[in-house]
Design an enzyme around this catalytic site. Sequence first.
Site, PDB file in Angstrom:
ATOM      1  N   HIS A  70       0.913  -1.360   0.052  1.00 54.76           N
ATOM      2  CA  HIS A  70       0.217  -0.212  -0.083  1.00 54.76           C
ATOM      3  C   HIS A  70       0.819   1.174   0.059  1.00 54.76           C
ATOM      4  O   HIS A  70       0.368   2.419  -0.524  1.00 54.76           O
ATOM      5  CB  HIS A  70      -0.812   0.122   1.350  1.00 54.76           C
ATOM      6  CG  HIS A  70      -1.681  -1.401   1.478  1.00 54.76           C
ATOM      7  ND1 HIS A  70      -2.687  -1.687   0.556  1.00 54.76           N
ATOM      8  CD2 HIS A  70      -1.560  -2.161   2.386  1.00 54.76           C
ATOM      9  CE1 HIS A  70      -3.068  -2.820   1.078  1.00 54.76           C
ATOM     10  NE2 HIS A  70      -2.450  -3.118   2.138  1.00 54.76           N
ATOM     11  N   HIS A 102       6.412   6.711   6.227  1.00 53.19           N
ATOM     12  CA  HIS A 102       6.184   5.997   4.848  1.00 53.19           C
ATOM     13  C   HIS A 102       5.492   7.371   4.189  1.00 53.19           C
ATOM     14  O   HIS A 102       5.373   8.554   4.690  1.00 53.19           O
ATOM     15  CB  HIS A 102       5.019   5.098   4.813  1.00 53.19           C
ATOM     16  CG  HIS A 102       3.788   5.541   5.806  1.00 53.19           C
ATOM     17  ND1 HIS A 102       3.514   5.271   7.356  1.00 53.19           N
ATOM     18  CD2 HIS A 102       2.508   6.253   5.308  1.00 53.19           C
ATOM     19  CE1 HIS A 102       2.406   5.929   7.601  1.00 53.19           C
ATOM     20  NE2 HIS A 102       1.889   6.628   6.289  1.00 53.19           N
ATOM     21  N   HIS A 104       2.776   9.014   0.982  1.00 51.62           N
ATOM     22  CA  HIS A 104       1.561   8.736   0.165  1.00 51.62           C
ATOM     23  C   HIS A 104       1.545  10.031  -1.002  1.00 51.62           C
ATOM     24  O   HIS A 104       1.958  11.085  -0.879  1.00 51.62           O
ATOM     25  CB  HIS A 104       0.229   9.220   0.979  1.00 51.62           C
ATOM     26  CG  HIS A 104      -0.132   8.306   1.937  1.00 51.62           C
ATOM     27  ND1 HIS A 104      -0.656   7.387   2.196  1.00 51.62           N
ATOM     28  CD2 HIS A 104       0.470   8.609   3.438  1.00 51.62           C
ATOM     29  CE1 HIS A 104      -0.882   6.816   3.280  1.00 51.62           C
ATOM     30  NE2 HIS A 104      -0.223   7.478   3.922  1.00 51.62           N
ATOM     31  N   GLU A 114      -2.735  13.029   1.383  1.00 49.76           N
ATOM     32  CA  GLU A 114      -4.090  12.716   1.988  1.00 49.76           C
ATOM     33  C   GLU A 114      -4.897  13.927   2.746  1.00 49.76           C
ATOM     34  O   GLU A 114      -5.933  14.168   2.371  1.00 49.76           O
ATOM     35  CB  GLU A 114      -3.848  11.628   3.130  1.00 49.76           C
ATOM     36  CG  GLU A 114      -3.040  10.412   2.516  1.00 49.76           C
ATOM     37  CD  GLU A 114      -3.269   9.105   3.238  1.00 49.76           C
ATOM     38  OE1 GLU A 114      -3.107   9.055   4.567  1.00 49.76           O
ATOM     39  OE2 GLU A 114      -3.903   8.275   2.636  1.00 49.76           O
ATOM     40  N   HIS A 127       4.325  10.531   6.389  1.00 49.51           N
ATOM     41  CA  HIS A 127       3.892  10.410   7.783  1.00 49.51           C
ATOM     42  C   HIS A 127       4.737   9.842   8.695  1.00 49.51           C
ATOM     43  O   HIS A 127       5.464   8.648   8.146  1.00 49.51           O
ATOM     44  CB  HIS A 127       2.404   9.380   7.602  1.00 49.51           C
ATOM     45  CG  HIS A 127       1.329  10.087   7.158  1.00 49.51           C
ATOM     46  ND1 HIS A 127       0.443   9.539   6.444  1.00 49.51           N
ATOM     47  CD2 HIS A 127       0.920  11.587   6.958  1.00 49.51           C
ATOM     48  CE1 HIS A 127      -0.398  10.401   5.985  1.00 49.51           C
ATOM     49  NE2 HIS A 127      -0.071  11.571   6.321  1.00 49.51           N
ATOM     50  N   THR A 211      -5.185   6.077   8.293  1.00 48.22           N
ATOM     51  CA  THR A 211      -5.970   6.276   7.036  1.00 48.22           C
ATOM     52  C   THR A 211      -5.898   5.136   5.943  1.00 48.22           C
ATOM     53  O   THR A 211      -6.207   5.356   4.918  1.00 48.22           O
ATOM     54  CB  THR A 211      -4.921   7.502   6.185  1.00 48.22           C
ATOM     55  OG1 THR A 211      -3.689   7.001   5.995  1.00 48.22           O
ATOM     56  CG2 THR A 211      -4.936   8.793   7.326  1.00 48.22           C
ATOM     57  N   THR A 212      -5.635   3.830   6.833  1.00 50.30           N
ATOM     58  CA  THR A 212      -5.893   2.747   6.116  1.00 50.30           C
ATOM     59  C   THR A 212      -6.702   1.560   6.821  1.00 50.30           C
ATOM     60  O   THR A 212      -6.579   2.100   8.089  1.00 50.30           O
ATOM     61  CB  THR A 212      -4.472   1.932   5.860  1.00 50.30           C
ATOM     62  OG1 THR A 212      -3.934   1.435   7.106  1.00 50.30           O
ATOM     63  CG2 THR A 212      -3.526   2.785   4.774  1.00 50.30           C
TER      64      THR A 212
HETATM   65  C1  SG4 Z   1       0.899   3.040   5.495  1.00 52.35           C
HETATM   66  O1  SG4 Z   1       0.303   1.743   4.700  1.00 52.35           O
HETATM   67  C2  SG4 Z   1       2.019   2.140   6.290  1.00 52.35           C
HETATM   68  O2  SG4 Z   1       2.856   1.600   5.501  1.00 52.35           O
HETATM   69  C3  SG4 Z   1       1.517   1.571   7.426  1.00 52.35           C
HETATM   70  O3  SG4 Z   1       2.224   1.218   8.090  1.00 52.35           O
HETATM   71  C4  SG4 Z   1       0.407   2.423   8.281  1.00 52.35           C
HETATM   72  O4  SG4 Z   1      -0.075   1.466   9.362  1.00 52.35           O
HETATM   73  C5  SG4 Z   1      -0.802   2.889   7.377  1.00 52.35           C
HETATM   74  O5  SG4 Z   1      -0.236   3.716   6.295  1.00 52.35           O
HETATM   75  C6  SG4 Z   1      -1.751   3.924   8.320  1.00 52.35           C
HETATM   76  O6  SG4 Z   1      -0.851   4.841   8.817  1.00 52.35           O
HETATM   77  O7  SG4 Z   1      -0.250   6.936   9.266  1.00 52.35           O
HETATM   78  N1  SG4 Z   1      -1.360   6.660   7.020  1.00 52.35           N
HETATM   79  S1  SG4 Z   1      -1.147   6.128   8.636  1.00 52.35           S
HETATM   80  O8  SG4 Z   1      -2.545   6.647   9.173  1.00 52.35           O
HETATM   81  O9  SG4 Z   1       0.831   2.544  11.016  1.00 52.35           O
HETATM   82  C7  SG4 Z   1       0.290   1.530  10.671  1.00 52.35           C
HETATM   83  C8  SG4 Z   1       2.352  -0.230   8.645  1.00 52.35           C
HETATM   84  O10 SG4 Z   1       1.705  -1.069   8.019  1.00 52.35           O
HETATM   85  C9  SG4 Z   1      -0.238   0.866  11.339  1.00 52.35           C
HETATM   86  C10 SG4 Z   1       3.591  -0.738   9.571  1.00 52.35           C
HETATM   87 ZN    ZN Z   2       0.115   7.547   6.143  1.00 52.73          ZN
END
Ligand code: SG4
Ligand code: ZN
Length: 274
Positions: A70, A102, A104, A114, A127, A211-212
Amino acid sequence: ATDKWCYDSQDINCGPAHWKDVNHNCGGENQSPINFDWTRMRRDQNLGGITFQGYDRAPPGMWRLMNNGHSVLVQLEGETVIWNMNISGGGLPNIFQVLQFHFHWGSPTSNGSEHTVGGNQYPMELHIVHLSVKYQSIADAMKDPSGLAVLGFFFTIAEADNPNYNTILAGLKNVSSEGNFVDLEPTFRLDSLLPSTNKLTRYYRYQGSLTTPDCEEAVIWTVFEDTIPISCAQLKVFMDTVHFGAIGETPVKMRNNFRPPQPLKNRKVYASKD
Ligand code: SG4
Ligand code: ZN
């Protein structure tokens, strides 16, 4: 219900409109991202500067770059607590340790942040996910509205390359498919990836979610006004090098991996004191 989800809004089987069927959290009252609208924000004099600890030195161990299907994320390997990289102050109720960061992003013809500001989307958003020191694991923290603190930073297009992103950009070819990972030389400081102002005092604050899916409402969001410069060519490396899907599946370029803004509902959004 199914656990499959995707970013394609045209796809009625897995797109963002369908996420609430993956987990009912995703249709909740405190979802992220949101649009920041000045007419609906209030200034809070208690929101002063955030203290960044350990952001100013290369970490003592490896950064691991991963494609989770993702996004691409960079995780600190090993016991994060001993790295001593954390944030506090700025109205945060606790100390929060860095877990991972990570991105977006969009496509060559559309932006991909986002959060949006006054309805405007930025090309990309970083983020940095932090875990409250009250918890040992993200799973425990997900049940607490103050369990996680995520810092968001927008990118803007610059003429020149941003050399501080070279290590990450060079690593992307090694994480082209879901499940790939590679260890990066831990030569870069986390603060080198951030806006080049020395004081990050201008930010928005609100209570939201991941956000996921599963969209857990466990995040204190801080999104900064100052932006990170990146060149078009560098942004294109994200768009062209990494893919949705594992090895063996049809590779689809990872693009537009953002969730659109969610309703603010009853929440208040605060602007920092500066
Ligand atoms: C991204 O998919 C990250 O890679 C995820 O990290 C993350 O989930 C997810 O976004 C949601 O994070 O800051 N956008 S966000 O709200 O941090 C988590 C992992 O899968 C649980 C480690
Ligand atoms: Zn994120």
